[in-house]
Design an enzyme around this catalytic site. Structure first.
Site, short mmCIF file in Angstrom:
data_model
loop_
_atom_site.label_atom_id
_atom_site.label_comp_id
_atom_site.label_asym_id
_atom_site.label_seq_id
_atom_site.Cartn_x
_atom_site.Cartn_y
_atom_site.Cartn_z
N ASP A 1 3.18 -68.43 -23.96
CA ASP A 1 4.34 -67.81 -23.28
C ASP A 1 5.37 -67.94 -24.38
O ASP A 1 5.46 -68.35 -25.58
CB ASP A 1 4.56 -68.79 -22.35
CG ASP A 1 4.01 -68.55 -21.04
OD1 ASP A 1 3.32 -67.62 -20.86
OD2 ASP A 1 4.02 -69.48 -19.90
N LYS B 1 6.83 -64.02 -20.97
CA LYS B 1 7.70 -63.06 -20.08
C LYS B 1 9.27 -63.75 -19.98
O LYS B 1 9.32 -64.95 -19.80
CB LYS B 1 7.13 -63.15 -18.79
CG LYS B 1 5.70 -62.37 -18.54
CD LYS B 1 5.47 -62.34 -17.09
CE LYS B 1 5.09 -63.57 -16.31
NZ LYS B 1 3.91 -64.23 -16.92
N MET C 1 15.46 -72.00 -14.83
CA MET C 1 15.78 -70.72 -15.01
C MET C 1 16.87 -70.68 -14.20
O MET C 1 17.29 -69.59 -13.83
CB MET C 1 14.63 -69.69 -14.59
CG MET C 1 13.56 -69.97 -15.47
SD MET C 1 11.98 -68.90 -14.70
CE MET C 1 11.27 -70.20 -13.58
#
Length: 270
Positions: free
Chosen positions: A42, A64, A178
């Site tokens: 990742d 991503k 996030m």
């Protein structure tokens, strides 16, 4: 090194890379990474962790990031499946813990449906690393009896669909993954649902990494406090009474709500 039973050819391991510091990997994760023929990693997996892979291992970025998805999840699933069917030892390396906002269930389901053996190696999640670096506890007897992990990531243009009245209860700690881009909405929704504007918040950027920094303040100022954080910096929001400045001495650099720099033992409570 894992034995053949631990990591047979054609097997996939979803491995938690932890928050970034290679020293926070589990011993099992380190062994699996070293034994892999191919590592799909990742965006938040740093070079220190990737350096543990064999010199002959193929390293494939499938990261991503918000608004800049390099590969769709379906494509990632197919890449992993193809590598396993080719008889390779496959590590799917995920930041933090694979089972906490890591889409591990989707990858496990896809591989299992195709008859590919798949296993999970857990990792330290960002909230644990952030609390340790800041010298706080995520729970606190009498004040924070629960700990809730949520993600503030939503599709562009969508609102964050969470149970705000439940999250606004005062006797728990809220860890928002996030959360940088949605910090203003998180604060507004929590306060509207009953959480006190003066509730302490701790923003941890790049948890466990050399460039880590902590920003302290209060819930009502959350949108302002995140303005200096880059889009590319992984950011965790910790909200609740447990994140008040610890009484013990600590040397973690932080910025308090008035913009001054200090350490956890010197900063005033929000």
């Amino acid at each position: 090194m894992p034995s053949s039973v631990d990591f047979a050819p054609g097997t996939v391991w979803l491995v938690g890379a932890g928050p970034g510091d290679p020293d926070l990997l589990t011993r099992k994760a380190e062994r699996l990474i070293a034994a892999a023929d191919v590592v799909f990693y990742d965006a938040l997996v740093g070079p220190g962790v990737l350096a543990l892979a064999s010199a002959t291992a193929e390293r494939v970025s499938v990261g991503k990031r918000s608004g800049r998805h390099s590969k769709a999840q379906g494509s990632i699933n197919d890449l992993i499946l193809a590598a396993a069917r080719a008889g390779l030892r496959v590590v799917r390396l995920k930041g933090g813990d694979p089972s906490i906002f890591g889409r591990s269930a989707e990858e496990v389901a896809h591989l299992t449906a195709q008859g590919v053996p798949v296993h999970i190696c857990p990792g330290i999640t960002a909230a644990s690393a952030a609390a340790a670096s800041s010298g706080i506890s995520l729970t606190l007897r009498g004040l924070a009896r629960s700990l809730t992990f949520v993600t503030a990531h939503a599709r562009q243009g969508d609102t964050i669909d969470l149970d705000w009245p439940a999250l606004a209860r005062p006797n728990g700690t809220l860890a928002v993954y996030m959360g940088r881009a949605a910090a203003g909405e998180v604060a507004t929704r929590l306060i509207a649902a009953g959480r006190a504007p003066a509730t302490p918040v701790l923003i941890v950027v790049n948890a466990s990494l050399p460039q880590e920094r902590c920003i302290r303040g209060r819930l009502s100022a959350l949108a302002f406090l995140v303005q200096t954080i880059s889009d590319d910096d992984p950011t965790l929001l910790l909200i609740g009474e447990a994140v008040r400045t610890p009484e013990c001495g600590h040397s973690v650099p932080l910025i308090v709500a008035d913009g001054s720099e200090g350490c956890a033992a010197q900063a005033a409570n929000p």
